[in-house]
Design a protein around this motif. Structure first.
Motif, PDB file in Angstrom:
ATOM      1  N   GLU A 197       0.816  -1.213   0.000  1.00 35.11           N
ATOM      2  CA  GLU A 197       0.000   0.000   0.000  1.00 35.11           C
ATOM      3  C   GLU A 197       0.853   1.268   0.000  1.00 35.11           C
ATOM      4  O   GLU A 197       0.337   2.361   0.217  1.00 35.11           O
ATOM      5  CB  GLU A 197      -0.945  -0.016   1.203  1.00 35.11           C
ATOM      6  CG  GLU A 197      -2.048  -1.066   1.054  1.00 35.11           C
ATOM      7  CD  GLU A 197      -3.128  -0.954   2.118  1.00 35.11           C
ATOM      8  OE1 GLU A 197      -2.761  -0.889   3.309  1.00 35.11           O
ATOM      9  OE2 GLU A 197      -4.314  -0.900   1.755  1.00 35.11           O
ATOM     10  N   THR A 198       2.135   1.132  -0.234  1.00 35.67           N
ATOM     11  CA  THR A 198       3.010   2.306  -0.238  1.00 35.67           C
ATOM     12  C   THR A 198       2.507   3.374  -1.192  1.00 35.67           C
ATOM     13  O   THR A 198       2.457   4.556  -0.867  1.00 35.67           O
ATOM     14  CB  THR A 198       4.434   1.905  -0.678  1.00 35.67           C
ATOM     15  OG1 THR A 198       4.963   0.977   0.252  1.00 35.67           O
ATOM     16  CG2 THR A 198       5.351   3.123  -0.728  1.00 35.67           C
ATOM     17  N   SER A 199       2.110   2.928  -2.367  1.00 32.32           N
ATOM     18  CA  SER A 199       1.729   3.897  -3.391  1.00 32.32           C
ATOM     19  C   SER A 199       0.300   4.400  -3.176  1.00 32.32           C
ATOM     20  O   SER A 199       0.024   5.582  -3.237  1.00 32.32           O
ATOM     21  CB  SER A 199       1.868   3.261  -4.764  1.00 32.32           C
ATOM     22  OG  SER A 199       1.215   4.031  -5.726  1.00 32.32           O
ATOM     23  N   SER A 200      -0.625   3.473  -2.939  1.00 31.27           N
ATOM     24  CA  SER A 200      -2.007   3.873  -2.678  1.00 31.27           C
ATOM     25  C   SER A 200      -2.720   2.742  -1.954  1.00 31.27           C
ATOM     26  O   SER A 200      -2.407   1.578  -2.174  1.00 31.27           O
ATOM     27  CB  SER A 200      -2.725   4.208  -3.985  1.00 31.27           C
ATOM     28  OG  SER A 200      -2.625   3.109  -4.856  1.00 31.27           O
ATOM     29  N   PRO A 201      -3.674   3.086  -1.087  1.00 29.98           N
ATOM     30  CA  PRO A 201      -4.341   2.054  -0.284  1.00 29.98           C
ATOM     31  C   PRO A 201      -5.173   1.124  -1.155  1.00 29.98           C
ATOM     32  O   PRO A 201      -5.646   1.508  -2.223  1.00 29.98           O
ATOM     33  CB  PRO A 201      -5.235   2.866   0.663  1.00 29.98           C
ATOM     34  CG  PRO A 201      -5.282   4.241   0.117  1.00 29.98           C
ATOM     35  CD  PRO A 201      -4.113   4.444  -0.766  1.00 29.98           C
ATOM     36  N   LEU A 202      -5.311  -0.096  -0.695  1.00 30.36           N
ATOM     37  CA  LEU A 202      -6.101  -1.087  -1.417  1.00 30.36           C
ATOM     38  C   LEU A 202      -7.525  -1.098  -0.867  1.00 30.36           C
ATOM     39  O   LEU A 202      -7.742  -0.798   0.308  1.00 30.36           O
ATOM     40  CB  LEU A 202      -5.482  -2.472  -1.245  1.00 30.36           C
ATOM     41  CG  LEU A 202      -4.127  -2.688  -1.913  1.00 30.36           C
ATOM     42  CD1 LEU A 202      -3.458  -3.949  -1.388  1.00 30.36           C
ATOM     43  CD2 LEU A 202      -4.290  -2.753  -3.429  1.00 30.36           C
ATOM     44  N   PRO A 203      -8.497  -1.468  -1.703  1.00 30.51           N
ATOM     45  CA  PRO A 203      -9.873  -1.615  -1.214  1.00 30.51           C
ATOM     46  C   PRO A 203      -9.920  -2.691  -0.130  1.00 30.51           C
ATOM     47  O   PRO A 203      -9.089  -3.610  -0.119  1.00 30.51           O
ATOM     48  CB  PRO A 203     -10.643  -2.064  -2.454  1.00 30.51           C
ATOM     49  CG  PRO A 203      -9.798  -1.685  -3.609  1.00 30.51           C
ATOM     50  CD  PRO A 203      -8.384  -1.731  -3.130  1.00 30.51           C
TER      51      PRO A 203
ATOM     52  N   HIS B  92      11.580   5.176  -3.384  1.00 31.37           N
ATOM     53  CA  HIS B  92      10.157   5.364  -3.692  1.00 31.37           C
ATOM     54  C   HIS B  92       9.260   5.015  -2.506  1.00 31.37           C
ATOM     55  O   HIS B  92       8.269   4.280  -2.654  1.00 31.37           O
ATOM     56  CB  HIS B  92       9.773   4.557  -4.939  1.00 31.37           C
ATOM     57  CG  HIS B  92      10.513   5.000  -6.161  1.00 31.37           C
ATOM     58  ND1 HIS B  92      10.209   6.142  -6.863  1.00 31.37           N
ATOM     59  CD2 HIS B  92      11.612   4.488  -6.784  1.00 31.37           C
ATOM     60  CE1 HIS B  92      11.049   6.297  -7.875  1.00 31.37           C
ATOM     61  NE2 HIS B  92      11.920   5.316  -7.847  1.00 31.37           N
ATOM     62  N   LEU B  93       9.647   5.526  -1.353  1.00 32.13           N
ATOM     63  CA  LEU B  93       8.837   5.317  -0.149  1.00 32.13           C
ATOM     64  C   LEU B  93       7.738   6.369  -0.070  1.00 32.13           C
ATOM     65  O   LEU B  93       7.767   7.369  -0.792  1.00 32.13           O
ATOM     66  CB  LEU B  93       9.726   5.449   1.092  1.00 32.13           C
ATOM     67  CG  LEU B  93      10.830   4.401   1.222  1.00 32.13           C
ATOM     68  CD1 LEU B  93      11.798   4.807   2.322  1.00 32.13           C
ATOM     69  CD2 LEU B  93      10.213   3.050   1.515  1.00 32.13           C
ATOM     70  N   ARG B  94       6.822   6.126   0.806  1.00 37.72           N
ATOM     71  CA  ARG B  94       5.831   7.145   1.105  1.00 37.72           C
ATOM     72  C   ARG B  94       6.594   8.350   1.659  1.00 37.72           C
ATOM     73  O   ARG B  94       7.597   8.202   2.357  1.00 37.72           O
ATOM     74  CB  ARG B  94       4.854   6.622   2.150  1.00 37.72           C
ATOM     75  CG  ARG B  94       3.422   7.001   1.870  1.00 37.72           C
ATOM     76  CD  ARG B  94       2.509   6.484   2.944  1.00 37.72           C
ATOM     77  NE  ARG B  94       1.976   5.151   2.727  1.00 37.72           N
ATOM     78  CZ  ARG B  94       2.507   4.012   3.176  1.00 37.72           C
ATOM     79  NH1 ARG B  94       3.622   4.018   3.877  1.00 37.72           N
ATOM     80  NH2 ARG B  94       1.928   2.859   2.950  1.00 37.72           N
ATOM     81  N   ARG B  95       6.134   9.527   1.329  1.00 37.43           N
ATOM     82  CA  ARG B  95       6.850  10.722   1.766  1.00 37.43           C
ATOM     83  C   ARG B  95       7.085  10.726   3.271  1.00 37.43           C
ATOM     84  O   ARG B  95       8.167  11.043   3.747  1.00 37.43           O
ATOM     85  CB  ARG B  95       6.096  11.974   1.344  1.00 37.43           C
ATOM     86  CG  ARG B  95       6.371  12.354  -0.092  1.00 37.43           C
ATOM     87  CD  ARG B  95       5.112  12.560  -0.910  1.00 37.43           C
ATOM     88  NE  ARG B  95       4.282  11.389  -1.035  1.00 37.43           N
ATOM     89  CZ  ARG B  95       4.605  10.278  -1.714  1.00 37.43           C
ATOM     90  NH1 ARG B  95       5.765  10.177  -2.295  1.00 37.43           N
ATOM     91  NH2 ARG B  95       3.768   9.264  -1.795  1.00 37.43           N
ATOM     92  N   SER B  96       6.076  10.311   4.029  1.00 42.29           N
ATOM     93  CA  SER B  96       6.184  10.383   5.484  1.00 42.29           C
ATOM     94  C   SER B  96       7.217   9.410   6.040  1.00 42.29           C
ATOM     95  O   SER B  96       7.652   9.539   7.175  1.00 42.29           O
ATOM     96  CB  SER B  96       4.829  10.058   6.117  1.00 42.29           C
ATOM     97  OG  SER B  96       4.430   8.758   5.725  1.00 42.29           O
ATOM     98  N   SER B  97       7.618   8.448   5.232  1.00 41.48           N
ATOM     99  CA  SER B  97       8.540   7.438   5.742  1.00 41.48           C
ATOM    100  C   SER B  97       9.975   7.926   5.790  1.00 41.48           C
ATOM    101  O   SER B  97      10.819   7.320   6.411  1.00 41.48           O
ATOM    102  CB  SER B  97       8.486   6.193   4.857  1.00 41.48           C
ATOM    103  OG  SER B  97       7.180   5.683   4.851  1.00 41.48           O
ATOM    104  N   LYS B  98      10.223   9.038   5.110  1.00 41.47           N
ATOM    105  CA  LYS B  98      11.609   9.502   5.110  1.00 41.47           C
ATOM    106  C   LYS B  98      11.978  10.005   6.493  1.00 41.47           C
ATOM    107  O   LYS B  98      11.138  10.461   7.257  1.00 41.47           O
ATOM    108  CB  LYS B  98      11.772  10.618   4.072  1.00 41.47           C
ATOM    109  CG  LYS B  98      11.593  10.099   2.665  1.00 41.47           C
ATOM    110  CD  LYS B  98      11.790  11.210   1.650  1.00 41.47           C
ATOM    111  CE  LYS B  98      11.356  10.731   0.272  1.00 41.47           C
ATOM    112  NZ  LYS B  98      11.245  11.845  -0.668  1.00 41.47           N
ATOM    113  N   ILE B  99      13.236   9.923   6.768  1.00 39.57           N
ATOM    114  CA  ILE B  99      13.700  10.344   8.085  1.00 39.57           C
ATOM    115  C   ILE B  99      13.588  11.856   8.195  1.00 39.57           C
ATOM    116  O   ILE B  99      14.056  12.568   7.321  1.00 39.57           O
ATOM    117  CB  ILE B  99      15.173   9.902   8.293  1.00 39.57           C
ATOM    118  CG1 ILE B  99      15.227   8.389   8.342  1.00 39.57           C
ATOM    119  CG2 ILE B  99      15.716  10.474   9.576  1.00 39.57           C
ATOM    120  CD1 ILE B  99      16.622   7.847   8.508  1.00 39.57           C
TER     121      ILE B  99
END
Lengths: 245, 245
Positions: free
Chosen positions: A15-21, A238-245
């Motif tokens: 779900e890194t890129s977008s959440p799944l149904p 290519h992580l979620r933005r919030s995952s960066k340190i």
DNA sequence: CGACATTTTGAGTCAGCTCAATCAGTGTGG
DNA sequence: CCACACTGATTGAGCTGACTCAAAATGTCG
């Protein structure tokens, strides 16, 4: 033990890129998983094999590697819990490299049919898995640049930056310190260096006050300095933005 | 000019693993393609860009590359006609490397929606594209082993083996001789070597009677000797069996 | 306390690098 | 047809980052 927890790790990654149904997430969490425990330094899958299942790293550290003619090893990638390092075996018949543990590890095996049935039923799941393999390719490219064009100290720093960033992304680090269950030999094999040279350059990085490395633990003392030495830019992960340190 | 012919090259590649049903092949051949002509040494897509189309190499030689801080270049892969080197832009937002021409080239641009619509409608097409990206990752791994653990002569030989094998697979070589439109500098950048050292080791390979390289043409004089030096085993290219030399 | 793996250090060597010319091929303008 | 410009290939002369070999020091763990 808690199979669903391990699959949660996979789902989070997908779900890194977008959440799944909801339904698709549920289907993933219900994938059949056969857990197996490995020692450190054991092969999970070997070059030349044709498998009928893929493996989900559940606990521990796993790597791909190849051995060249004169016996030297090149470690090709590191895999943390939540990774399916041989997802490619779904579509490519034969393993062209080895998959082994670096630490004691728990690995969950999932039959190919189970995964294939999901990817064929839900294009979002297929795209999520596909995307993961693309991110992996992106990491290969970054490693290739490092091995081909960066100095030993820069490569070492880069590995540290990447490792702690990935550990942080899956909640196994606070961004400052984490387990680093790799011997210097193994790090050298990942960076295309000799163990001795690796050791000497690591000492310089330590003495420059950038990191502390002691008994399987990495602590970042100067993140900016380390990133500068490594020319580290986490975009390629290519992580979620919030995952960066 | 002949758009369908270019798409044929793509279809042939996608059918490496297994043939596609008539309808799916037809759909692929009807993909909208906007051709554009490039000089040699031009960028097609640059690091950081977010594109809405992907590009099919139609004529010429294309490469991925990154430039490191001190200006050195690492070439990451070579792409022949029939390749879609930025298919990953379908799923990964941002380019983390550059895509450029090595020779004058014709490139066909296909809108993302057109491809995505096909991959979502036909799982076989999705799997074929996915598989191509997995084979590419396999090539990255092999290059990484070369750069990290093989000597300069071995790496050079390996590049020759791989190049002519791929050229043969798409019908641009008879397996003995082919165009090699790369300068020694470019080969060096692909192998993580300096131009000067590359030149000297290439001379040795020539003098050992393994190949002839003259004005953009490669001729294999001793295939077995070359493979031995390179430790070349074409399995990692995952070609159809009949495509091997 | 051993036994074994890992890290560290020193010494000497070498593959591959940089710098600096030179040579060869190709194209251009006069 | 020749002079000139430019790109790419080649060669020589050091230099150095990384390697190998060997040994000592330090951990780690039953």
């Amino acid at each position: 033990m808690d199979k669903e927890q391990y699959l949660q790790g996979l789902v989070r990654k997908l779900e890194t890129s977008s959440p799944l149904p909801f339904e698709e997430r549920e289907q993933l969490l219900r994938l059949p998983l056969t857990l197996k425990r490995f020692e450190g330094g054991q092969d999970i899958v070997s070059e030349g094999e044709r498998t009928k299942q893929c493996c989900l790293v559940s606990e521990g550290l796993v790597c791909r590697y190849k051995i060249v003619g004169d016996g030297q090893r090149q470690i090709l990638s590191l895999h943390l819990p939540g990774d399916i390092p041989d997802i490619h075996s779904l579509l490519v018949e034969q393993m062209d490299h080895n998959l082994g543990t670096l630490t004691p590890a728990t690995v969950g095996f999932i039959p190919h049919e189970a995964v294939k049935s999901l990817t064929r039923s839900y294009y979002r799941i297929a795209e999520a898995f596909w995307r993961e393999t693309l991110v992996e390719a992106s990491i290969y490219r970054e490693w290739m640049v490092g091995i081909g064009r960066r100095s030993a100290p820069s490569r070492i720093a880069h590995l540290f930056c990447e490792f702690i960033t990935k550990m942080t992304a899956i909640g196994l680090s606070d961004g400052v310190t984490c387990e680093l269950p790799l011997t210097q030999s193994e790090i050298a094999d990942a960076l295309g260096l000799s163990t001795v040279h690796m050791n000497k350059k690591l000492r310089e990085i330590r003495q420059a006050g950038l990191v502390r490395v002691r008994s399987s633990r990495l602590t970042i003392l100067d993140w900016n300095g380390l990133c500068e030495l490594a020319e580290f830019d986490p975009d390629y992960l290519h992580l979620r933005r919030s995952s960066k340190i």
